[in-house]
Enzyme design. Structure first.
Site, PDB file in Angstrom:
ATOM      1  CB  CYS A  32      -0.948  -0.559   1.615  1.00 16.88           C
ATOM      2  SG  CYS A  32      -2.465   1.202   1.369  1.00 16.88           S
ATOM      3  CB  CYS A  36      -3.223   2.800   2.574  1.00 11.10           C
ATOM      4  SG  CYS A  36      -4.105   1.284   2.425  1.00 11.10           S
TER       5      CYS A  36
END
Length: 79
Positions: A32, A36
């Site tokens: 990610c 995120c």
């Protein structure tokens, strides 16, 4: 950036670090971007990649909520 700086960017969900590196989570197998919105991983499960490519990706999948399939950051930095 140093590893502790990467981690702080994840904790802060730092949008200025967006697309400069990715972090992967060992326990979930996903990667990610720093901003995120997903649940924060345990520090010991986080790995940081300044330039994750298809060639050096150790099997992590992108987080579907944040990263379009096939996105790989291209701004290399050193750890």
């Amino acid at each position: 950036m140093r590893e502790d700086e990467y981690w702080q960017a994840v904790v802060d969900r730092d949008s200025q670090s967006d697309r400069t590196f990715v972090y992967a989570v060992r326990s979930t197998g996903i990667y990610c971007l720093p901003p995120c919105p997903s649940r924060q991983p345990r520090r010991e499960n986080a790995l940081f990649f300044p330039n994750l490519t298809k060639q050096n990706n150790p099997g992590f999948l992108p987080a579907s909520a944040v990263i379009p399939i096939g996105f790989y950051p291209t701004n290399p930095t050193s750890i």
